[in-house]
Enzyme design. Structure first.
Site, PDB file in Angstrom:
ATOM      1  N   ASP A   9       3.767 -11.452  -2.006  1.00 48.53           N
ATOM      2  CA  ASP A   9       3.290 -11.912  -3.329  1.00 48.53           C
ATOM      3  C   ASP A   9       3.385 -10.682  -4.226  1.00 48.53           C
ATOM      4  O   ASP A   9       2.409 -10.029  -4.509  1.00 48.53           O
ATOM      5  CB  ASP A   9       1.866 -12.490  -3.281  1.00 48.53           C
ATOM      6  CG  ASP A   9       0.790 -11.510  -2.861  1.00 48.53           C
ATOM      7  OD1 ASP A   9       1.068 -10.610  -2.043  1.00 48.53           O
ATOM      8  OD2 ASP A   9      -0.350 -11.619  -3.356  1.00 48.53           O
ATOM      9  N   HIS A 243      -2.761  -1.625   1.966  1.00 47.59           N
ATOM     10  CA  HIS A 243      -2.871  -2.839   2.788  1.00 47.59           C
ATOM     11  C   HIS A 243      -1.518  -3.270   3.364  1.00 47.59           C
ATOM     12  O   HIS A 243      -1.313  -3.290   4.577  1.00 47.59           O
ATOM     13  CB  HIS A 243      -3.425  -3.987   1.944  1.00 47.59           C
ATOM     14  CG  HIS A 243      -4.720  -3.689   1.265  1.00 47.59           C
ATOM     15  ND1 HIS A 243      -5.909  -3.630   1.942  1.00 47.59           N
ATOM     16  CD2 HIS A 243      -5.013  -3.453  -0.040  1.00 47.59           C
ATOM     17  CE1 HIS A 243      -6.890  -3.366   1.088  1.00 47.59           C
ATOM     18  NE2 HIS A 243      -6.369  -3.255  -0.115  1.00 47.59           N
TER      19      HIS A 243
END
Ligand code: BDR
Ligand code: CA
Length: 315
Positions: A9, A243
């Site tokens: 994303d 992340h």
């Protein structure tokens, strides 16, 4: 070389994950499947193509994924996502549109076909909403059976970043994440338990800027935007969480983390909706999911800087 598909994303740490993959000699990136979360799926596709061109790899195909969660009719970017990743997903840094276009084949079909074709030679790394993965599992039992998945998302033994128990990627589509962890046969969770221990500061981004390349400039400027957002949302960390790159790192080298074998589920009801937790109904069964609970952060950061540095320098 391991073949890899990134399901992104395309926000700022997704861009860092892409650079990490492109800078890793162990990996052959065979495609990007776009998902939504930090951005709308169509904006993710645009960013995927633009960054592939900027990083010198316009040959890598990009596939359009599902546009919203399984249980919803649409999707809008949350204000907090815009605050962290900028309104264009890449820290409001301008990157020209790519000459290349996305593929006609859908992301879900590409995922299913690739697993059928490459089997154990392929790893899939989802770093946004898990809707593409769950849709592929629903359509193809063979995909669920054979796919090797290392995803960024969830929080097992630490608080969430959306609320006390829910992490952002899982919260986008809890039903999809639940399908993935309960139906996948080889699923590794890289969650906040470990990704909030891998931090980046302005000291590292300065090195990318010093290369004086368009890629180095973009990586430095976008990541500085992300670090600045973290100064507001989590000032106690002293940097931004890496992340999504950590999931790519573990796909290459699982010894970067300590893995706890545990069958997972995602809570779908009540105030804990979106929480990743052990599935009490599968406690006695051999585990199909593993959760990273510790990380060798200094070693990861060294690997990260070496690999992303290659892309920042212009490959
Ligand atoms: C995850 O949420 C997204 O905003 C980031 O790109 C990362 O994938 C962290 O919770
Ligand atoms: Ca992401």
């Amino acid at each position: 070389m391991t073949k890899i598909i990134l399901d992104l994303d395309m926000g700022i740490d997704d861009a860092l994950a892409l650079a990490y993959a492109l800078g890793s000699p162990e990996l052959e990136l065979i495609g990007i499947t776009a998902t939504y979360g930090n951005v709308l799926v169509q904006d993710g596709v645009r960013n995927d193509l633009a960054l592939l061109e900027l990083f010198g790899r316009p040959d890598i195909p990009v596939f359009v994924g599902e546009s919203h969660a399984l249980a919803k009719d649409g999707f809008e970017v949350l204000p907090i996502s815009e605050f962290i990743h900028g309104s264009n997903g890449i820290g409001d840094v301008t990157v020209p549109d790519a000459a290349a276009c996305c593929q006609k084949q859908s992301a879900v079909d590409f995922l299913i076909d690739s697993v059928a074709k490459y089997g154990d030679d392929l790893v899939i790394v989802p770093t946004g909403a898990m809707t593409n993965i769950a849709t592929a599992m629903r359509r193809s039992p063979e995909f669920a059976e054979r796919a090797h998945i290392v995803f960024m998302g969830g929080a097992l033994a630490v608080p969430g970043n959306v609320n006390a128990c829910v992490e952002a990627n899982i919260s986008q589509d809890p039903e999809a994440a639940d399908i993935m962890v309960r139906h996948g046969k080889d699923v590794t969770m890289i969650g906040l338990d470990v990704t909030l221990q891998t931090l980046l500061t302005y000291e590292e981004t300065r090195k990318w800027r010093e290369y004086g390349t368009p890629a180095g400039q973009l990586l430095a400027d976008a990541t500085d935007y992300y670090i600045k957002a973290y100064e507001t949302t989590a000032p106690e960390l002293g940097g931004c969480g890496l992340h999504d790159p950590l999931a790519v790192g573990v796909a290459i080298d699982p010894t970067l983390v300590t893995l706890l074998p545990i069958n997972l589920k995602v809570d779908l009801e009540g105030p804990t909706r979106g929480r990743t937790i052990g599935d009490e109904n599968r406690m006695g069964e051999s585990a199909t999911t593993r959760v990273a609970v510790a990380v060798d952060a200094p070693r990861f950061l060294t690997e990260f800087m070496a690999r992303v540095g290659k892309v920042a320098a212009g490959l």
